[in-house]
Design a protein around this motif. Structure first.
Motif, PDB file in Angstrom:
ATOM      1  N   PRO A   1       1.933   8.444  -6.833  1.00  0.00           N
ATOM      2  CA  PRO A   1       3.303   8.379  -5.913  1.00  0.00           C
ATOM      3  C   PRO A   1       2.883   7.469  -4.442  1.00  0.00           C
ATOM      4  O   PRO A   1       1.763   7.657  -3.935  1.00  0.00           O
ATOM      5  N   GLY A   2       3.923   6.939  -4.031  1.00  0.00           N
ATOM      6  CA  GLY A   2       4.049   5.963  -2.718  1.00  0.00           C
ATOM      7  C   GLY A   2       4.145   7.117  -1.554  1.00  0.00           C
ATOM      8  O   GLY A   2       4.761   8.235  -1.662  1.00  0.00           O
ATOM      9  N   LYS A   3       3.537   6.953  -0.468  1.00  0.00           N
ATOM     10  CA  LYS A   3       3.731   7.462   0.712  1.00  0.00           C
ATOM     11  C   LYS A   3       4.859   7.000   1.605  1.00  0.00           C
ATOM     12  O   LYS A   3       5.093   7.828   2.509  1.00  0.00           O
TER      13      LYS A   3
ATOM     14  N   ILE B   1       0.865  -1.121   0.082  1.00  0.00           N
ATOM     15  CA  ILE B   1      -0.055   0.111   0.105  1.00  0.00           C
ATOM     16  C   ILE B   1       0.863   1.312  -0.056  1.00  0.00           C
ATOM     17  O   ILE B   1       0.591   2.253  -0.721  1.00  0.00           O
ATOM     18  N   SER B   2       1.884   1.405   0.871  1.00  0.00           N
ATOM     19  CA  SER B   2       2.730   2.384   0.942  1.00  0.00           C
ATOM     20  C   SER B   2       3.468   2.871  -0.198  1.00  0.00           C
ATOM     21  O   SER B   2       4.414   3.916  -0.350  1.00  0.00           O
TER      22      SER B   2
ATOM     23  N   HIS C   1       9.528  -0.733  -9.645  1.00  0.00           N
ATOM     24  CA  HIS C   1      10.642  -1.266  -9.161  1.00  0.00           C
ATOM     25  C   HIS C   1      11.514  -0.390  -8.284  1.00  0.00           C
ATOM     26  O   HIS C   1      12.273  -0.869  -7.571  1.00  0.00           O
ATOM     27  N   MET C   2      11.323   0.845  -8.411  1.00  0.00           N
ATOM     28  CA  MET C   2      12.356   1.724  -7.835  1.00  0.00           C
ATOM     29  C   MET C   2      11.687   2.367  -6.523  1.00  0.00           C
ATOM     30  O   MET C   2      12.452   3.013  -5.943  1.00  0.00           O
ATOM     31  N   ARG C   3      10.483   2.233  -6.433  1.00  0.00           N
ATOM     32  CA  ARG C   3       9.793   2.460  -4.975  1.00  0.00           C
ATOM     33  C   ARG C   3      10.243   1.667  -3.852  1.00  0.00           C
ATOM     34  O   ARG C   3       9.559   0.970  -3.497  1.00  0.00           O
TER      35      ARG C   3
ATOM     36  N   ALA D   1       8.121   8.147  -6.043  1.00  0.00           N
ATOM     37  CA  ALA D   1       7.324   8.868  -7.051  1.00  0.00           C
ATOM     38  C   ALA D   1       7.753   8.215  -8.430  1.00  0.00           C
ATOM     39  O   ALA D   1       7.191   8.754  -9.525  1.00  0.00           O
ATOM     40  N   SER D   2       8.798   7.259  -8.543  1.00  0.00           N
ATOM     41  CA  SER D   2       9.070   6.961  -9.785  1.00  0.00           C
ATOM     42  C   SER D   2       8.001   6.254 -10.413  1.00  0.00           C
ATOM     43  O   SER D   2       7.351   5.538  -9.728  1.00  0.00           O
TER      44      SER D   2
END
Ligand code: ATP
Ligand code: MG
Length: 555
Positions: A138-140, A130-131, A183-185, A178-179
């Protein structure tokens, strides 16, 4: 194969690199199997590609076992993989194991923690998912993202010491939440797994993920061209990012299309199911697309290499017709396999005017395609076996085989004429009667008879009884993996036909496992490893013609 062909895109890349002096023109590739199953024909493509590239450009290839997942791996698989690569005709420069780099990879992780680029996360798998956000949002991040370097170092060390349970913590890279590339998150670098490893035993309870092991292993070995399949394209930025942040040898990743073959499955997980649930007799069942299955089926290393060369290297996924693989072995065996006579569905034939106590030694060419193959002798007598389908009680026009009143040549022997037959109570023909033309012997025929058909035979008193196994496609549909429901519901129930009493010429009693023959008119066969002193077992490698293509044309 030495025919001129255009360079494939990987050869172009390597040639450019050499021309530009990249790595001083050095080429070092690797083949990186995970030892969690036997190699299949898809791996053969990767092997031919990696070893082939290195051979072509005076380079070398490492064999590296990608053994970072202790749960599914086993030394049985390691041994089979080595045997299969060598059998295919390739030699690796070094035999290496990703697990040998565990200490070094651990230190790489510590290095990233110290740079503030990795952190220990206590979140559950679900919370982490989820994050990370969604591809459009974008993730938090999680509350653990801003742990101090000191705390991360301490926790990571305690992870290693075994202070936490499986799943309690992971080490993640501090990437870009925010990528557009998920895979970069903040990808996971390490997970806790209290499991015994086939090489490192219980030394470790944390194991690096693919993304934090593969590129690092490449770099440790100074691999120049790291070739993998297309699904790793989205991993490439991460591959490069880790290498850059660590400042280690810049290996580069390139991707090609995996091989898919019709009427089979190629994922090791699915092949393992076929083995475990006994749909096949083992990894080396001759119906399996594994290297060991193909070897047992009678395929040669050269035929598999020729197939890989023919299909080439693509950048887009495609499906290759299995009949191309069959074409490659048929083409080779046509040149190399000795011809012999074997009757798979025998019926007795008595030549009434041939002396009952006479035995003649007929001379037969071993292989008309190979002038150096020599000849052998075949015993001939008044009682023979021929193929049941070569006789018809009421033959239609253009049946150029045997029937009442019809003439046919017995290969390497005489012309005979059908005279009559006997049947049992069920109406099955038990004996065929014929007469022979004494002046019609092969090589010295003075009869002037014009005979259209030739059939094979064996002398009943001299024939050896053998077992013959005929194979068909393992699946009924072209792409069982993409069909709805369980792929195993598409298994072809008739993929194996066992003939326990076939009659073959006596020379075949001496045949050794692995030896290959053409059974005249019946296909190419090899001696199976199940053969015993009492009974030789033959596998049909491939038919003489592509019967499937014919059926497809008929529609
Ligand atoms: P599977 O999904 O069946 O387990 P895998 O890709 O995980 O296959 P690995 O042991 O990791 O199997 O593969 C070793 C090498 O072989 C990898 O570089 C992989 O890209 C390559 N490879 C695997 N399957 C194919 C295929 N069908 N065609 C071409 N290359 C393949
Ligand atoms: Mg894999």
């Amino acid at each position: 194969m030495s025919e001129e062909r255009t360079l494939n895109f990987l050869e172009q890349i390597v040639e450019e690199d050499i021309a530009n002096g990249v790595n001083g023109g050095r080429v070092l590739t690797r083949f990186p199997p995970e030892p969690n199953g036997y190699l299949h024909i898809g791996h053969a493509k990767s092997i031919c590609l990696n070893f082939g590239l290195a051979q072509k450009y005076n380079g070398k290839t490492n064999l590296r076992f990608d053994d970072t997942n202790p749960v599914t791996e086993d030394t049985e698989y390691v041994d089979s993989i080595k045997a299969d690569i060598q059998w295919l005709g390739f030699n690796w420069a070094q035999e290496l194991y990703a697990s040998d780099y565990f200490e070094q990879i651990y230190n790489f992780a510590v290095q990233l923690i110290k740079k503030g680029l990795a952190y220990v996360d206590d979140s559950t798998a679900e919370e982490i998912a989820i994050s990370k956000g969604t591809p459009t949002e974008p993730g938090k991040g999680t509350p653990y993202r801003n742990r101090s370097v000191a705390e991360n170092l301490d926790l990571f060390e305690r992870m290693r010491k075994g202070e936490f349970k499986d799943g309690e913590k992971v080490l993640r890279a501090k990437g870009d939440l925010a990528s557009p590339n998920m895979h970069m998150r903040d990808p996971i670098m390490y997970r806790i797994k209290h499991a015994h490893h086939h090489r490192t035993g219980d030394n470790w309870c944390i194991y690096p993920m693919y993304d934090f092991a593969h590129g690092q292993s490449d770099s440790i070995e100074n691999i120049t061209h790291s070739v993998c399949t297309l699904e790793f394209i989205p991993h490439r930025p991460l591959y490069n990012w880790f290498i850059e942040q660590l400042g280690i040898f810049p290996s580069h990743q390139y991707e090609f299309a995996r091989l898919n073959l019709t009427y089979t499955v190629m994922s090791k997980r699915k092949l393992l199911q076929l083995v475990n649930e006994k749909h096949v007799t083992g990894w080396d069942d001759p119906r399996m697309p594994t290297i060991s299955g193909l070897r047992r089926r009678g395929y040669t290393p050269a035929s598999i290499r020729a197939f890989c060369e023919r299909i080439g290297v693509q950048k887009r996924d495609n499906m290759i017709d299995v009949s191309l693989l069959e074409f490659c072995i048929r083409e080779e065996l046509n040149k190399t396999a000795n011809r012999v006579m074997a009757v798979l569905d025998p019926v007795k034939l008595v030549i009434t005017n041939y002396p009952a106590d006479q035995v003649e030694e007929m001379t037969a060419e071993n292989n008309p395609e190979d002038p150096n193959s020599g000849t052998r002798t075949l015993p001939f007598s008044n009682t023979l076996y021929i193929e049941r389908e070569d006789f018809m009680e009421e033959p239609p026009k253009k049946f150029f085989r045997l029937g009442p009143g019809l003439v046919v040549r017995l290969k390497n022997a005489y012309i005979i004429k059908g005279e009559g037959f006997e049947k049992d109570a069920d109406g099955n023909i038990t004996t065929i009667y014929a007469t022979y033309f004494p002046e019609s012997k092969s090589g010295g025929d003075t009869t002037g008879l014009n005979v259209k058909g030739t059939i094979h035979w064996v002398s009943a008193a001299h024939a050896a009884t053998v077992e013959v196994r005929l194979y068909d496609r393992l699946f009924k549909v072209e792409d069982p993996g993409s069909e709805e429901g369980d792929f195993k519901s598409y298994i072809n129930p008739d993929s194996l036909q066992v003939i326990s009493n076939a009659y073959v010429e006596p020379s075949l009693l001496k045949a050794k496992p692995g030896e290959r023959f053409q059974f005249l008119r019946k296909g190419y066969f090899c001696v199976d490893t199940d053969s015993t002193a009492e009974k030789v077992v033959f596998n049909r490698t491939v038919t003489l013609k592509d019967t499937w293509a014919k059926e497809a044309k008929k529609g």
